[in-house]
Design an enzyme around this catalytic site. Sequence first.
Site, PDB file in Angstrom:
ATOM      1  CG  MET A 128      20.635   3.791  11.206  1.00 31.21           C
ATOM      2  SD  MET A 128      20.293   2.768   9.790  1.00 31.21           S
ATOM      3  CE  MET A 128      18.569   3.144   9.480  1.00 31.21           C
ATOM      4  CD  GLU A 133      17.855  10.423   7.970  1.00 29.62           C
ATOM      5  OE1 GLU A 133      19.066  10.076   8.005  1.00 29.62           O
ATOM      6  OE2 GLU A 133      16.952   9.736   8.443  1.00 29.62           O
TER       7      GLU A 133
END
Length: 203
Positions: free
Chosen positions: A22, A93
């Site tokens: 992330m 994603e």
Amino acid sequence: MFLEPHFKSQRSGWIEVICGSMFSGKTEELIRRLKRARIANQRVEIFKPKIDTRYDETKIVSHDKNHIVSTPIENSKALLMLTDEVDVVGIDEAQFFDTDLTDICQELALKGIRVIIAGLDMDFRGKPFGPMPDLLAVAEYITKVHAICQHCGNLATHSYRLVQEEGTVVLGEKESYEPRCRTCYQMGNILSFNQAREVRNEK
Ligand code: ZN
């Protein structure tokens, strides 16, 4: 920086994967590639899993608010129906998609489509995430991007979860995760393991 390959003599597709932890700039890099393709008048479609609604229903939004409009889809099979007459397919994603995604991306590439996939390579446990390991295996091009470890400033490869929740999918931002290098990630896990043990002993 990734530069597109020069072979374009025949219509052949391929798969690119952008992976990392992330806050490593995966979505930024995906948006950069897609925007360049669009400037060249290529037909571009962007998809994301329906589960990811952190910022906006239809836009892919990176952490610094750069964005591009995308289509949320329930599962990877929907890609087959939505990619006729398309030159480039972007998928953000990707770790949240089902495991069929790998075969479907290969099918798209065989149809001559350039497939660009961005996703987390590891979950908060440090394990390969969803279809990402398979996608990395079949991709022609892989870019691993890194964040900066919030503790020591080294390159970060792991997403350390700050909240005490067990599920693999906890959508969140800076309040839920921080990027860490391997050592600081491990250190955090040992500390929280010890803390949990202390709490158990106190009971
Ligand atoms: Zn560190």
